[in-house]
Design an enzyme around this catalytic site. Structure first.
Site, PDB file in Angstrom:
ATOM      1  N   LYS A  16      14.836  25.281 -40.981  1.00 33.00           N
ATOM      2  CA  LYS A  16      15.963  24.374 -41.267  1.00 33.00           C
ATOM      3  C   LYS A  16      15.479  23.012 -41.740  1.00 33.00           C
ATOM      4  O   LYS A  16      16.111  22.382 -42.577  1.00 33.00           O
ATOM      5  CB  LYS A  16      16.814  24.171 -39.998  1.00 33.00           C
ATOM      6  N   GLY A  40      11.579  21.476 -33.115  1.00 32.40           N
ATOM      7  CA  GLY A  40      10.419  21.057 -33.902  1.00 32.40           C
ATOM      8  C   GLY A  40      10.689  21.343 -35.359  1.00 32.40           C
ATOM      9  O   GLY A  40      10.830  22.492 -35.747  1.00 32.40           O
ATOM     10  N   THR A 129      10.483  25.206 -23.436  1.00 37.33           N
ATOM     11  CA  THR A 129       9.460  24.363 -24.074  1.00 37.33           C
ATOM     12  C   THR A 129       8.907  23.323 -23.096  1.00 37.33           C
ATOM     13  O   THR A 129       8.062  22.515 -23.474  1.00 37.33           O
ATOM     14  CB  THR A 129      10.065  23.636 -25.286  1.00 37.33           C
ATOM     15  N   THR A 233      18.804  28.362 -25.131  1.00 37.91           N
ATOM     16  CA  THR A 233      18.626  26.956 -24.812  1.00 37.91           C
ATOM     17  C   THR A 233      19.893  26.497 -24.089  1.00 37.91           C
ATOM     18  O   THR A 233      20.797  27.290 -23.850  1.00 37.91           O
ATOM     19  CB  THR A 233      18.302  26.153 -26.098  1.00 37.91           C
ATOM     20  N   ARG A 299       4.565  32.871 -32.240  1.00 39.59           N
ATOM     21  CA  ARG A 299       5.934  33.407 -32.325  1.00 39.59           C
ATOM     22  C   ARG A 299       5.858  34.919 -32.470  1.00 39.59           C
ATOM     23  O   ARG A 299       4.984  35.431 -33.181  1.00 39.59           O
ATOM     24  CB  ARG A 299       6.651  32.843 -33.548  1.00 39.59           C
ATOM     25  N   GLY A 410       7.946  28.510 -50.469  1.00 35.95           N
ATOM     26  CA  GLY A 410       6.741  27.799 -50.018  1.00 35.95           C
ATOM     27  C   GLY A 410       7.171  26.624 -49.155  1.00 35.95           C
ATOM     28  O   GLY A 410       8.343  26.255 -49.145  1.00 35.95           O
TER      29      GLY A 410
HETATM   30  P1  IMP Z   1      14.424  25.032 -23.858  1.00 41.16           P
HETATM   31  O1  IMP Z   1      15.341  24.708 -24.981  1.00 41.16           O
HETATM   32  O2  IMP Z   1      13.151  24.240 -23.856  1.00 41.16           O
HETATM   33  O3  IMP Z   1      15.135  25.009 -22.542  1.00 41.16           O
HETATM   34  O4  IMP Z   1      13.959  26.569 -24.041  1.00 41.16           O
HETATM   35  C1  IMP Z   1      14.897  27.646 -23.986  1.00 41.16           C
HETATM   36  C2  IMP Z   1      14.564  28.706 -25.019  1.00 41.16           C
HETATM   37  O5  IMP Z   1      14.808  28.190 -26.315  1.00 41.16           O
HETATM   38  C3  IMP Z   1      13.100  29.157 -25.019  1.00 41.16           C
HETATM   39  O6  IMP Z   1      13.058  30.517 -25.372  1.00 41.16           O
HETATM   40  C4  IMP Z   1      12.481  28.319 -26.125  1.00 41.16           C
HETATM   41  O7  IMP Z   1      11.334  28.918 -26.670  1.00 41.16           O
HETATM   42  C5  IMP Z   1      13.630  28.294 -27.111  1.00 41.16           C
HETATM   43  N1  IMP Z   1      13.597  27.137 -27.999  1.00 41.16           N
HETATM   44  C6  IMP Z   1      13.941  25.864 -27.712  1.00 41.16           C
HETATM   45  N2  IMP Z   1      13.813  25.087 -28.787  1.00 41.16           N
HETATM   46  C7  IMP Z   1      13.407  25.877 -29.797  1.00 41.16           C
HETATM   47  C8  IMP Z   1      13.151  25.658 -31.194  1.00 41.16           C
HETATM   48  O8  IMP Z   1      13.275  24.559 -31.739  1.00 41.16           O
HETATM   49  N3  IMP Z   1      12.748  26.755 -31.885  1.00 41.16           N
HETATM   50  C9  IMP Z   1      12.635  27.983 -31.339  1.00 41.16           C
HETATM   51  N4  IMP Z   1      12.882  28.234 -30.068  1.00 41.16           N
HETATM   52  C10 IMP Z   1      13.269  27.192 -29.301  1.00 41.16           C
END
Ligand code: IMP
Length: 423
Positions: A16, A40, A129, A233, A299, A410
Site C-alpha cells: 500500500k 510498516g 508486532t 490486529t 512472511r 517494481g
Molecule cells: P499487532 O497489530 O501488533 O497486535 O499484531 C496482530 C497481528 O497483525 C499479527 O499477526 C501481526 O503480524 C499482524 N500485523 C500487524 N501489523 C501488520 C502489518 O503492518 N503488516 C502485516 N501484518 C501486520
C-alpha cells in the site's frame, strides 16, 4: 467529493505504501485512520528503502499534508524518531503533519503488556508486532486510555496514568510514573504544534473540494471485526474504520482502491490456506524479499486467494484494484489462484468462513494460469507485458469482477502501469 481510500485486501503488506506514495502526488491531504507503529510502509525515497511506521507515506510529496487520525494509536517516542529520520533525509514536515488530539497514546507499559500477554497465550499467541498496539486499543475500549489532548495537562496526565495502571495490578510495580512523565514531557513540547482537531480539519478541507486520500494500515483480513479473528490486529483497517477513525462520514468517501499482491503473504499466526510448498516458499521468499518491514520476520508466502480477496472487495465496496509485485512472479511456471475452498467434510464453498478453525482446515481449489519467463520489472505500459501476464490479470479481474487499474512492476514509484487515472 475528491476522496479516495486505499485499503489492503488481505493480511497487510500488500504494498500500500507505494500505491499511496503514487496517488498522493495529486493529493492535498493523506490521512491515516487506524493502527500504530505495528504498520510498516517501505517507500523508496531517492532510490533507497525508507520504512515508515506511523507517518503516512504521503509525506514524501512536498505539497501533501499528512494527518494521523483519531483512530490511530501514537507512540510518542517512535513518532519523534520518525520525524527526525525524515528531517535527516531532507523531508520538510513543517506545517505538513497533524496529529489528532483524540488519538490514543501507546506508553511503555502497553509494550510490556503486549509481550506478556503473548507469553501467557503460549501456543495460542497471535504473533503480534510487540508494539503495544493491542493493549492501547484495549485501554481505549476499557475507557482507561490516555489521549493526545490529555498530554497538554500535566497534572491530569499523571492522574490518568495512575488510574490506568491501578487497573493492572499485576504489572503496576514495573512502572514508575514519574519517569514515564519525564520521558514524555520533552517530546510533547516538541510535538505539540502538530496536535490539532483533525476531525474538523478533514471535514472542512473535504467540503472545500480538496483531494483527500485515506491510507489504510494492515489489511481487511486482519480487521478485528471482519478478519480471521483472533489472529487479527486490534483495529478496523476496513472502510468503516475511516469514519470512526477520522470523523469523516462514509458518505464523503468516493473511490475505494483495494490493494493486493499478485500472490499472497501473511505474517504472524493464523490460517493461511494457499501457502506454498515449503521448498518453493523458501526460494520465493528470498527472491521476492518477503520479510516484515516492522519486525524483519519472514512472511509466509502463497498463491492469490480470490475467496478472501473477493470478500475483502465486498466489505470495502472496492471500486478498483491495484495489483502489486507482479514482477516477482516472473519465471514461475504455473501460477495458481484459489477460487473456492473445500471444507473438511468435502463441501465446496466460495464464501469466506467466519470460523477460523474451518478456514485453517480448508483445502484450496485452484484455477491455473500459465507463467511467463521474461523479467517484467519496470514495465510501464500494459501492452508491453507478456501475453501470459495479461491473461493472468484478466483472469483475476473476471474472478473478482473489479477492474485492475494499477499494476506495480517494481518497488520504485516509476515502475508502475497506470491503466486508468483515479483522481
Ligand atoms: P499487532 O497489530 O501488533 O497486535 O499484531 C496482530 C497481528 O497483525 C499479527 O499477526 C501481526 O503480524 C499482524 N500485523 C500487524 N501489523 C501488520 C502489518 O503492518 N503488516 C502485516 N501484518 C501486520
Amino acid at each position: 467529493m475528491n476522496t479516495i481510500a486505499v485499503i489492503g485486501l488481505s493480511w497487510g503488506d500488500e504494498g500500500k505504501g507505494k500505491i499511496v506514495d503514487l496517488l498522493s502526488e495529486k493529493a492535498d491531504i493523506v490521512a491515516r485512520y487506524q493502527g500504530g507503529t505495528n504498520a510498516g510502509h517501505t517507500v523508496y525515497y531517492k532510490g533507497e528503502p525508507l520504512p515508515l511506521h506511523l507517518i503516512p507515506s504521503g509525506i514524501f510529496n512536498k505539497k501533501t499534508i499528512c494527518v494521523i487520525g483519531n483512530g490511530c494509536v501514537v507512540n510518542l517516542k517512535s513518532l519523534y524518531e520518525e520525524i527526525i529520520l525524515l528531517e535527516k533525509e531532507g523531508v520538510d514536515i513543517q506545517g505538513r503533519l497533524f496529529i489528532s488530539d483524540r488519538a490514543h497514546i501507546t506508553f511503555p507499559f502497553h509494550i510490556y503488556e503486549d509481550k506478556k500477554i503473548e507469553e501467557i497465550k503460549g501456543s495460542k499467541k497471535v504473533g503480534t508486532t510487540f508494539k503495544g498496539v493491542g493493549p492501547t486499543y484495549t485501554d481505549k475500549y476499557a475507557r482507561t486510555g490516555i489521549r493526545v489532548a490529555d498530554l497538554l495537562h500535566l497534572d491530569d496526565l499523571k492522574t490518568l496514568i495512575e488510574f490506568n495502571l491501578s487497573t493492572k495490578k499485576w504489572m503496576r510495580e514495573k512502572f514508575n510514573i514519574k519517569s514515564i512523565l519525564e520521558e514524555c514531557q520533552p517530546i510533547v513540547n516538541k510535538l505539540k504544534e502538530y496536535f490539532i482537531d483533525t476531525v474538523l480539519f478533514l471535514n472542512s478541507e473535504i467540503d472545500k473540494e480538496r483531494k483527500v486520500l485515506f491510507e489504510g494500515a494492515q489489511g481487511t483480513l486482519l480487521d478485528v471485526d471482519l478478519g480471521t479473528y483472533p489472529y487479527v490486529t486490534s483495529s478496523n483497517p476496513t472502510i468503516g474504520g475511516i469514519s470512526t477513525g477520522t470523523g469523516v462520514p462514509s458518505s464523503k468517501i468516493k473511490d475505494v482502491v483495494g490493494v493486493a499482491k499478485a500472490y499472497a503473504t501473511r505474517i504472524g499466526e493464523g490460517p493461511f490456506p494457499t501457502v506454498f510448498e515449503r521448498d518453493f516458499e523458501d526460494r520465493f521468499r528470498k527472491h521476492a524479499k518477503e520479510f516484515g518491514a516492522t519486525t524483519g520476520r519472514p512472511r509466509r508466502c502463497g498463491w492469490f486467494d480470490a475467496v478472501g480477496i473477493k470478500y475483502a472487495c465486498m466489505v470495502n465496496g472496492v471500486t478498483s484494484i491495484a495489483i502489486t509485485k507482479l514482477d516477482c512472479l516472473s519465471g514461475v511456471d504455473k501460477i495458481k489462484v484459489c477460487v473456492e475452498y473445500r471444507t473438511k467434510d468435502g463441501k465446496r464453498v466460495s464464501s469466506f468462513p467466519a470460523y477460523t478453525k474451518e478456514l485453517s482446515e480448508t483445502i484450496p481449489i485452484y484455477e491455473e494460469f500459465k507463467g511467463w519467463k521474461q523479467d517484467i520489472r519496470g514495465i510501464v505500459k500494459a501492452r508491453l507485458l507478456p501475453s501470459e501476464a495479461l491473461d493472468y490479470l484478466k483472469g483475476l479481474e473476471d474472478i473478482l469482477n473489479v477492474d485492475i487499474t494499477i499494476i506495480s512492476t517494481g518497488p520504485n514509484r516509476k515502475e508502475t502501469i497506470v491503466k486508468k487515472e483515479i483522481w
